[in-house]
Each structure stands twice: as structure tokens, then as C-alpha cells.
Design a protein around this motif. Sequence first.
Motif, PDB file in Angstrom:
ATOM      1  N   MET A   1      -7.419  45.902  80.956  1.00 28.16           N
ATOM      2  CA  MET A   1      -7.652  46.757  82.101  1.00 28.16           C
ATOM      3  C   MET A   1      -9.160  46.955  82.239  1.00 28.16           C
ATOM      4  N   SER A   2      -9.654  46.753  83.424  1.00 21.07           N
ATOM      5  CA  SER A   2     -11.084  46.862  83.662  1.00 21.07           C
ATOM      6  C   SER A   2     -11.367  48.023  84.601  1.00 21.07           C
ATOM      7  N   ASN A   3     -12.420  48.765  84.291  1.00 17.93           N
ATOM      8  CA  ASN A   3     -12.803  49.863  85.179  1.00 17.93           C
ATOM      9  C   ASN A   3     -13.953  49.456  86.099  1.00 17.93           C
ATOM     10  N   GLY A   4     -14.269  48.154  86.125  1.00 16.30           N
ATOM     11  CA  GLY A   4     -15.296  47.663  87.025  1.00 16.30           C
ATOM     12  C   GLY A   4     -16.675  47.542  86.407  1.00 16.30           C
ATOM     13  N   VAL A   5     -16.945  48.310  85.362  1.00 13.61           N
ATOM     14  CA  VAL A   5     -18.264  48.274  84.756  1.00 13.61           C
ATOM     15  C   VAL A   5     -18.188  47.789  83.315  1.00 13.61           C
ATOM     16  N   PHE A   6     -17.268  48.341  82.559  1.00 16.64           N
ATOM     17  CA  PHE A   6     -17.161  48.034  81.135  1.00 16.64           C
ATOM     18  C   PHE A   6     -15.706  47.760  80.805  1.00 16.64           C
ATOM     19  N   ASP A   7     -15.416  46.553  80.353  1.00 13.37           N
ATOM     20  CA  ASP A   7     -14.049  46.184  79.991  1.00 13.37           C
ATOM     21  C   ASP A   7     -13.893  46.344  78.480  1.00 13.37           C
ATOM     22  N   LEU A   8     -13.153  47.351  78.072  1.00 15.78           N
ATOM     23  CA  LEU A   8     -12.977  47.654  76.657  1.00 15.78           C
ATOM     24  C   LEU A   8     -12.287  46.506  75.922  1.00 15.78           C
ATOM     25  N   GLY A   9     -11.374  45.825  76.588  1.00 14.09           N
ATOM     26  CA  GLY A   9     -10.689  44.685  75.968  1.00 14.09           C
ATOM     27  C   GLY A   9     -11.648  43.562  75.631  1.00 14.09           C
ATOM     28  N   VAL A  10     -12.558  43.273  76.544  1.00 18.70           N
ATOM     29  CA  VAL A  10     -13.563  42.226  76.307  1.00 18.70           C
ATOM     30  C   VAL A  10     -14.489  42.640  75.172  1.00 18.70           C
ATOM     31  N   ALA A  11     -14.899  43.901  75.168  1.00 14.45           N
ATOM     32  CA  ALA A  11     -15.771  44.391  74.097  1.00 14.45           C
ATOM     33  C   ALA A  11     -15.061  44.306  72.750  1.00 14.45           C
ATOM     34  N   ALA A  12     -13.783  44.683  72.700  1.00 13.23           N
ATOM     35  CA  ALA A  12     -13.024  44.628  71.448  1.00 13.23           C
ATOM     36  C   ALA A  12     -12.842  43.184  70.983  1.00 13.23           C
ATOM     37  N   ALA A  13     -12.517  42.290  71.909  1.00 11.94           N
ATOM     38  CA  ALA A  13     -12.355  40.877  71.545  1.00 11.94           C
ATOM     39  C   ALA A  13     -13.671  40.303  71.036  1.00 11.94           C
ATOM     40  N   THR A  14     -14.772  40.645  71.687  1.00 13.64           N
ATOM     41  CA  THR A  14     -16.088  40.188  71.248  1.00 13.64           C
ATOM     42  C   THR A  14     -16.395  40.703  69.852  1.00 13.64           C
ATOM     43  N   PHE A  15     -16.112  41.979  69.629  1.00 10.23           N
ATOM     44  CA  PHE A  15     -16.342  42.581  68.316  1.00 10.23           C
ATOM     45  C   PHE A  15     -15.519  41.868  67.246  1.00 10.23           C
ATOM     46  N   LEU A  16     -14.231  41.631  67.524  1.00 11.60           N
ATOM     47  CA  LEU A  16     -13.347  41.017  66.529  1.00 11.60           C
ATOM     48  C   LEU A  16     -13.734  39.574  66.224  1.00 11.60           C
ATOM     49  N   VAL A  17     -14.279  38.871  67.193  1.00 14.41           N
ATOM     50  CA  VAL A  17     -14.693  37.486  66.961  1.00 14.41           C
ATOM     51  C   VAL A  17     -16.012  37.427  66.204  1.00 14.41           C
ATOM     52  N   ILE A  18     -16.958  38.281  66.574  1.00 15.33           N
ATOM     53  CA  ILE A  18     -18.294  38.208  65.993  1.00 15.33           C
ATOM     54  C   ILE A  18     -18.380  38.901  64.641  1.00 15.33           C
ATOM     55  N   PHE A  19     -17.627  39.977  64.440  1.00 10.10           N
ATOM     56  CA  PHE A  19     -17.732  40.768  63.211  1.00 10.10           C
ATOM     57  C   PHE A  19     -17.575  39.931  61.945  1.00 10.10           C
ATOM     58  N   PRO A  20     -16.516  39.110  61.801  1.00  3.50           N
ATOM     59  CA  PRO A  20     -16.401  38.321  60.560  1.00  3.50           C
ATOM     60  C   PRO A  20     -17.497  37.267  60.417  1.00  3.50           C
ATOM     61  N   ALA A  21     -17.984  36.744  61.532  1.00  2.00           N
ATOM     62  CA  ALA A  21     -19.024  35.714  61.468  1.00  2.00           C
ATOM     63  C   ALA A  21     -20.365  36.294  61.057  1.00  2.00           C
ATOM     64  N   GLU A  22     -20.617  37.539  61.382  1.00  2.00           N
ATOM     65  CA  GLU A  22     -21.908  38.158  61.094  1.00  2.00           C
ATOM     66  C   GLU A  22     -21.971  38.824  59.724  1.00  2.00           C
ATOM     67  N   LEU A  23     -20.851  39.108  59.124  1.00  2.00           N
ATOM     68  CA  LEU A  23     -20.872  39.805  57.836  1.00  2.00           C
ATOM     69  C   LEU A  23     -21.632  39.064  56.737  1.00  2.00           C
ATOM     70  N   PRO A  24     -21.501  37.733  56.627  1.00  2.00           N
ATOM     71  CA  PRO A  24     -22.257  37.057  55.561  1.00  2.00           C
ATOM     72  C   PRO A  24     -23.762  37.073  55.769  1.00  2.00           C
ATOM     73  N   ASP A  25     -24.216  37.557  56.875  1.00  2.00           N
ATOM     74  CA  ASP A  25     -25.637  37.638  57.157  1.00  2.00           C
ATOM     75  C   ASP A  25     -26.269  38.683  56.231  1.00  2.00           C
ATOM     76  N   LYS A  26     -27.467  39.109  56.516  1.00  2.00           N
ATOM     77  CA  LYS A  26     -28.167  40.100  55.694  1.00  2.00           C
ATOM     78  C   LYS A  26     -27.404  41.415  55.617  1.00  2.00           C
ATOM     79  N   THR A  27     -26.530  41.642  56.582  1.00  2.00           N
ATOM     80  CA  THR A  27     -25.730  42.859  56.587  1.00  2.00           C
ATOM     81  C   THR A  27     -24.887  42.941  55.320  1.00  2.00           C
ATOM     82  N   LEU A  28     -24.355  41.806  54.886  1.00  2.00           N
ATOM     83  CA  LEU A  28     -23.529  41.791  53.678  1.00  2.00           C
ATOM     84  C   LEU A  28     -24.342  42.225  52.466  1.00  2.00           C
TER      85      LEU A  28
END
Length: 96
Positions: A1-28
Motif C-alpha cells: 500500500m502506497s501513500n504517494g510519498v513513502f511506500d513502507l513495503g518498498v522500504a521494508a523489502a529494501t531493508f531486508l535485502v540489504i541488511f544481510p549483505a551489509e552486516l559483514p562490512d565494518k558494521t560487523l
Amino acid sequence: MSNGVFDLGVAAATFLVIFPAELPDKTLVATLVLSTRLRPFPVWIGVCLAFTVQTGIAVGLGKAASFLPVTGVRVAAVVLFLAGATILFRAARNAD
């Protein structure tokens, strides 16, 4: 569901895809060091919150970039890519 400015679903999907890939970085490494000195759960919560803010900023800037002229963005991307490639090739040539 989109409110026209910020789509929470897209943000969540982006977070879930990028989060595991970025953890081995310096953040780990930072997370491991902090977890050895502090309680691990609050450190984990802090890392997740920081990554959420970073993802939100990236999504916001991506949305802002969508308002720029397409040709200008493409030209800038090509120029930055070629500059990066040139720097890498020069550095590789001078490496041992």
C-alpha cells in the motif's frame, strides 16, 4: 500500500535485502567490539536502528533523485563510473 510519498513495503523489502549483505562490512566488527564491552541485545538494537535510519535516508535521497532530469542523472553516473574506473586502474598499475 502506497501513500504517494513513502511506500513502507518498498522500504521494508529494501531493508531486508540489504541488511544481510551489509552486516559483514565494518558494521560487523563494530558490533562485535561493542558486544564484548556492553550488553549484546542493546548493541544489536542500536545497530538495527542505525541501519534503519541509514536505509530511510537512502530511500529518501533516491526519491529526491527521481525528480532530477533523467539525462543529467545518467551523465553523472557515467562520469562517476569512469572516474572510479580510472582511479582503480591507476592504483592497480602502481601496486606491487
